[in-house]
Write a protein that holds these residues in place. Structure first.
Motif, PDB file in Angstrom:
ATOM      1  N   ALA A 149      24.385   4.521  97.155  1.00 53.54           N
ATOM      2  CA  ALA A 149      25.016   5.668  96.495  1.00 53.54           C
ATOM      3  C   ALA A 149      26.504   5.756  96.815  1.00 53.54           C
ATOM      4  N   GLU A 150      26.894   5.391  98.039  1.00 54.87           N
ATOM      5  CA  GLU A 150      28.304   5.448  98.412  1.00 54.87           C
ATOM      6  C   GLU A 150      29.126   4.444  97.608  1.00 54.87           C
ATOM      7  N   THR A 151      28.556   3.266  97.386  1.00 53.08           N
ATOM      8  CA  THR A 151      29.243   2.271  96.561  1.00 53.08           C
ATOM      9  C   THR A 151      29.369   2.754  95.121  1.00 53.08           C
ATOM     10  N   GLU A 152      28.304   3.314  94.585  1.00 57.94           N
ATOM     11  CA  GLU A 152      28.352   3.834  93.219  1.00 57.94           C
ATOM     12  C   GLU A 152      29.363   4.963  93.095  1.00 57.94           C
ATOM     13  N   ARG A 153      29.407   5.843  94.088  1.00 59.62           N
ATOM     14  CA  ARG A 153      30.336   6.971  94.044  1.00 59.62           C
ATOM     15  C   ARG A 153      31.782   6.490  94.108  1.00 59.62           C
ATOM     16  N   THR A 154      32.040   5.481  94.951  1.00 60.50           N
ATOM     17  CA  THR A 154      33.399   4.943  95.063  1.00 60.50           C
ATOM     18  C   THR A 154      33.831   4.295  93.758  1.00 60.50           C
ATOM     19  N   LEU A 155      32.920   3.535  93.134  1.00 62.55           N
ATOM     20  CA  LEU A 155      33.228   2.922  91.845  1.00 62.55           C
ATOM     21  C   LEU A 155      33.470   3.979  90.773  1.00 62.55           C
ATOM     22  N   ALA A 156      32.631   5.019  90.780  1.00 62.00           N
ATOM     23  CA  ALA A 156      32.756   6.078  89.772  1.00 62.00           C
ATOM     24  C   ALA A 156      34.103   6.777  89.866  1.00 62.00           C
ATOM     25  N   ALA A 157      34.620   6.909  91.095  1.00 63.14           N
ATOM     26  CA  ALA A 157      35.919   7.554  91.273  1.00 63.14           C
ATOM     27  C   ALA A 157      37.034   6.746  90.619  1.00 63.14           C
ATOM     28  N   ALA A 158      36.810   5.444  90.469  1.00 61.36           N
ATOM     29  CA  ALA A 158      37.795   4.581  89.805  1.00 61.36           C
ATOM     30  C   ALA A 158      37.507   4.444  88.315  1.00 61.36           C
ATOM     31  N   GLY A 159      36.415   5.095  87.844  1.00 61.87           N
ATOM     32  CA  GLY A 159      36.106   5.091  86.423  1.00 61.87           C
ATOM     33  C   GLY A 159      35.163   3.993  85.983  1.00 61.87           C
ATOM     34  N   TYR A 160      34.395   3.418  86.922  1.00 62.94           N
ATOM     35  CA  TYR A 160      33.509   2.311  86.576  1.00 62.94           C
ATOM     36  C   TYR A 160      32.101   2.561  87.105  1.00 62.94           C
ATOM     37  N   GLY A 161      31.144   1.919  86.450  1.00 66.77           N
ATOM     38  CA  GLY A 161      29.774   1.890  86.916  1.00 66.77           C
ATOM     39  C   GLY A 161      29.415   0.491  87.351  1.00 66.77           C
ATOM     40  N   LEU A 162      28.268   0.325  87.976  1.00 63.86           N
ATOM     41  CA  LEU A 162      27.872  -0.983  88.486  1.00 63.86           C
ATOM     42  C   LEU A 162      27.725  -2.020  87.377  1.00 63.86           C
ATOM     43  N   ASP A 163      27.367  -1.580  86.184  1.00 60.46           N
ATOM     44  CA  ASP A 163      27.138  -2.529  85.102  1.00 60.46           C
ATOM     45  C   ASP A 163      28.322  -2.650  84.150  1.00 60.46           C
ATOM     46  N   ASP A 164      29.451  -2.072  84.510  1.00 62.68           N
ATOM     47  CA  ASP A 164      30.664  -2.208  83.699  1.00 62.68           C
ATOM     48  C   ASP A 164      31.389  -3.502  84.058  1.00 62.68           C
ATOM     49  N   VAL A 165      32.029  -4.100  83.048  1.00 59.17           N
ATOM     50  CA  VAL A 165      32.853  -5.287  83.268  1.00 59.17           C
ATOM     51  C   VAL A 165      34.278  -4.845  83.578  1.00 59.17           C
ATOM     52  N   LEU A 166      34.767  -5.248  84.746  1.00 57.62           N
ATOM     53  CA  LEU A 166      36.138  -4.886  85.121  1.00 57.62           C
ATOM     54  C   LEU A 166      37.128  -5.803  84.410  1.00 57.62           C
ATOM     55  N   PRO A 167      38.184  -5.229  83.825  1.00 60.99           N
ATOM     56  CA  PRO A 167      39.200  -6.064  83.172  1.00 60.99           C
ATOM     57  C   PRO A 167      39.815  -7.041  84.176  1.00 60.99           C
ATOM     58  N   GLU A 168      40.304  -8.149  83.652  1.00 58.03           N
ATOM     59  CA  GLU A 168      40.910  -9.163  84.513  1.00 58.03           C
ATOM     60  C   GLU A 168      42.093  -8.589  85.287  1.00 58.03           C
ATOM     61  N   GLY A 169      42.096  -8.830  86.591  1.00 62.55           N
ATOM     62  CA  GLY A 169      43.190  -8.398  87.454  1.00 62.55           C
ATOM     63  C   GLY A 169      43.056  -6.993  87.991  1.00 62.55           C
ATOM     64  N   VAL A 170      42.110  -6.209  87.475  1.00 65.61           N
ATOM     65  CA  VAL A 170      41.927  -4.845  87.967  1.00 65.61           C
ATOM     66  C   VAL A 170      41.251  -4.890  89.335  1.00 65.61           C
ATOM     67  N   GLU A 171      41.864  -4.243  90.295  1.00 67.63           N
ATOM     68  CA  GLU A 171      41.348  -4.223  91.661  1.00 67.63           C
ATOM     69  C   GLU A 171      40.903  -2.816  92.023  1.00 67.63           C
ATOM     70  N   THR A 172      39.719  -2.694  92.600  1.00 71.02           N
ATOM     71  CA  THR A 172      39.227  -1.373  92.975  1.00 71.02           C
ATOM     72  C   THR A 172      38.399  -1.456  94.251  1.00 71.02           C
ATOM     73  N   PRO A 173      38.521  -0.467  95.125  1.00 65.37           N
ATOM     74  CA  PRO A 173      37.652  -0.432  96.304  1.00 65.37           C
ATOM     75  C   PRO A 173      36.221  -0.094  95.886  1.00 65.37           C
ATOM     76  N   VAL A 174      35.266  -0.554  96.669  1.00 63.67           N
ATOM     77  CA  VAL A 174      33.869  -0.238  96.398  1.00 63.67           C
ATOM     78  C   VAL A 174      33.221   0.497  97.575  1.00 63.67           C
ATOM     79  N   ARG A 175      34.002   0.727  98.617  1.00 60.13           N
ATOM     80  CA  ARG A 175      33.581   1.559  99.745  1.00 60.13           C
ATOM     81  C   ARG A 175      34.767   2.411 100.162  1.00 60.13           C
ATOM     82  N   ARG A 176      34.490   3.575 100.703  1.00 55.68           N
ATOM     83  CA  ARG A 176      35.573   4.427 101.205  1.00 55.68           C
ATOM     84  C   ARG A 176      35.875   4.140 102.668  1.00 55.68           C
ATOM     85  N   THR A 177      34.849   3.732 103.420  1.00 53.14           N
ATOM     86  CA  THR A 177      35.070   3.425 104.832  1.00 53.14           C
ATOM     87  C   THR A 177      35.414   1.953 104.991  1.00 53.14           C
ATOM     88  N   ALA A 178      36.149   1.645 106.069  1.00 49.96           N
ATOM     89  CA  ALA A 178      36.622   0.273 106.284  1.00 49.96           C
ATOM     90  C   ALA A 178      35.760  -0.483 107.278  1.00 49.96           C
TER      91      ALA A 178
END
Length: 599
Positions: free
Chosen positions: A471-500
């Motif tokens: 759920a944390e991964t899904e929530r982090t992706l959602a904050a960037a406007g994506y879902g797990l089954d979405d295709v990210l455009p080429e070169g778009v970089e996004t975190p998938v976790r909030r903690t390091a």
């Protein structure tokens, strides 16, 4: 006969004879009507010398050449015709390398169409490149090369070093070295070889290693080379799969190495520390290097005992008997840790316990964003960061309750996650930890990118780092406007976790040399307040070069292996056995004590 050495810099001043036509040569053939290849050919590659054994007439001469190996280097005799005969000449000094040899037929090989996405391959061309490649070698546990060697060899026609550079950041992601046999020893077979393929274990771009191999193959094909050979450890399944995918095939060529400290694990038989994770292994290796007796009591749990000078110290990774039960109790309860270090003058974020809904709502309204975490726990389990919605907070609290019956809610301090390793009252290493991220390629879904990145992180850390699909991964992706089954455009970089946290796919970047003194003082103050001899202090900072910070937590069992090449294991063993320092080997090239077999 005096042995002639084909050195990496021999292009300047050493006359090379023109290569002659000949048949296939895994060994030196006869050359009717033409000159034979250079005799007794040796080339320096920085980490050691490559000895072309098939250019030597007598096995004794190969033994003599290998005896010239310098400390902390690893020479390799390749293309050994009769390994059993050579070993019989010096059975106490040499051993048969447990590697397979592979060959790519460049006459039939065709370069793939298209280009790498997000990075490009070019030649090594600066001192910064050389230093970056050396850092990758260190991160991969390979024998490091003095950057000056790369730099002085940059114009060599015998040695070619290609690097992969990230298009967005300019970061060097990987490197490969190639040797032109025709220029090394007038090889009539027109061969070439690949050495030191290395990709940074934290590289987010996929297929970097594949692109480097393809580029090197194209380079030598354009030069007219007939084949590209390599040597790979027999159990390196990932590398072997890549090479076979690219068209490499096994060939009966053998390599011989010397019985030195670097090669020890290859000829000593079963490893007494086999099964230990990297965090225990780095300490055990340092102890064995000093002649300290090691007994592994539970490999799966990372437990071992070290004995030296009649005294035994039991450890679990970086946790030893020197850490008191009281100090462990303080670190175990994050609310207690916060109170102890706050009383010592360390700046801490505001925090409450999640037991009163009204107080929780007021806390959220006051701070806007909060962090939810179990009062007890490790490896980032059930920690949620950057929550601003009451329903999100409630769900995070419920998840944290599954880990611990007490849950803490803390003000969210924005910035970078800085881990400082404090051993015996001194900061030994400092590193910025960054959350796991993915980079779109315009084709793969976020789920596929996460799974691929997770596999790479797991392979690079011995299974210690993976990105959860939760759920944390899904929530982090959602904050960037994506879902797990979405295709990210080429070169778009996004975190998938909030903690390091490294166990959830985070990456770590050394900043020891640039950390602000105020941050170092805060870490030492916190360690002293807890009265703990070895700890990882986590601070949230605006920058490692600035004094602003907020204390997050203290870890009583920090992962020392994450901070190589900083001397964390050395300082840990110094703490346990101060007198063993005199028995340690003399200072050597940084990072040279750790190696892989796939040079």
């Amino acid at each position: 006969m005096t042995r002639k050495t084909a050195h990496a810099t021999r292009d300047q001043g050493y006359r090379l004879r023109r290569m002659r036509d000949s048949a296939f040569a895994g060994a030196a053939p006869a050359h009717p009507g033409g000159e034979a290849p250079l005799k007794d050919a040796v080339i320096d590659l920085g980490w050691g010398r490559l000895i072309f054994a098939h250019t030597f007439e007598e096995p004794a001469a190969i033994v003599d050449a290998m005896r010239e190996e310098t400390p902390d280097r690893r020479d390799i005799a390749f293309y050994v015709r009769d390994p059993h005969v050579l070993l019989a000449k010096a059975p106490q000094e040499l051993f048969l390398d447990p590697s397979h040899s592979y060959r790519l037929d460049l006459a039939t090989w065709r370069a793939a169409s298209g280009r790498a996405r997000g990075f490009f391959i070019r030649r090594l061309c600066s001192r910064a490149d050389a230093e970056a490649v050396n850092a990758i070698y260190g991160a991969r546990g390979m024998v490091q090369v003095a950057p000056e060697f790369f730099w002085t060899s940059r114009d060599s026609r015998t040695i070619t070093v290609f690097v992969a550079e990230d298009e967005a950041t300019g970061e060097i992601l990987g490197a490969v070295t190639g040797v032109d046999h025709a220029r090394a020893f007038d090889d009539p077979a027109r061969g070439s070889s690949l050495w030191c393929l290395a990709v940074h274990p934290q590289a987010a771009r996929p297929r970097v290693g594949e692109a480097l191999v393809r580029r090197l193959a194209s380079h030598f094909k354009a030069r007219g080379a007939a084949f590209l050979d390599l040597s790979v450890m027999h159990d390196n399944e990932g590398a072997i799969a890549l090479y076979e995918k690219l068209g490499f095939r096994r060939v009966p060529a053998f390599a011989i190495k010397r019985r030195n400290r670097i090669n020890e694990r290859l000829f000593t038989g079963p490893d007494p520390a086999e099964g230990l994770n990297p965090y225990a292994r780095i300490i055990v290796d340092e102890a064995r290097r000093r002649g300290i007796h090691v007994e592994v009591t539970d490999a799966e749990g990372g437990f071992f005992a070290l004995t030296h000078g009649g005294r035994t110290v039991r450890c679990r990774e970086a946790l030893s008997e020197f850490t008191s039960g009281v100090a462990m109790s303080i670190c175990d309860d994050k609310s207690v840790t916060r109170r102890i270090v706050s009383a010592a003058g360390v700046r801490v974020p505001e925090q409450i316990e999640a037991c009163d809904e009204a107080a929780l709502a007021g806390f959220l309204a006051r701070h806007g964003e909060v962090v939810v975490k179990p009062a007890r726990g490790e490896q980032g389990r059930a920690v949620s960061v950057g929550l601003s919605d009451a329903d999100e907070v409630a769900r995070a609290v419920a998840a944290a309750h599954e880990v611990c019956d007490r849950v803490l809610v803390e003000e969210c301090v924005r910035g970078e996650d800085l881990r400082l390793i404090v051993i015996d009252g001194k900061v030994v290493a400092a590193a910025i930890r960054r959350p796991a991220r993915i980079i779109g390629d315009g084709r793969a879904t976020a789920r596929a990118l996460i799974e691929a990145q997770s596999r790479r992180r797991s392979a690079a850390t011995g299974g210690e780092s993976e990105i959860p699909l939760d759920a944390e991964t899904e929530r982090t992706l959602a904050a960037a406007g994506y879902g797990l089954d979405d295709v990210l455009p080429e070169g778009v970089e996004t975190p998938v976790r909030r903690t390091a946290n490294l166990h959830t796919g985070g990456t770590i970047h050394d900043v020891t040399a640039e950390t602000h003194p105020a941050l170092i003082r805060a870490a030492i103050t916190a360690a002293r307040a807890i009265d703990i001899p070895v700890t990882g202090i986590d601070l949230m900072v605006t920058s490692p070069r600035e004094p602003d910070y907020a204390f997050i937590e203290a870890n009583e069992r920090p992962g020392l292996a994450n901070h190589e090449p900083q001397p964390t294991a050395e300082r840990f063993v110094d703490l346990l056995f101060p007198l063993s320092r005199a028995r340690a080997a003399a200072p050597s090239t940084p990072g040279a004590r750790a190696t892989t077999a796939d040079h």
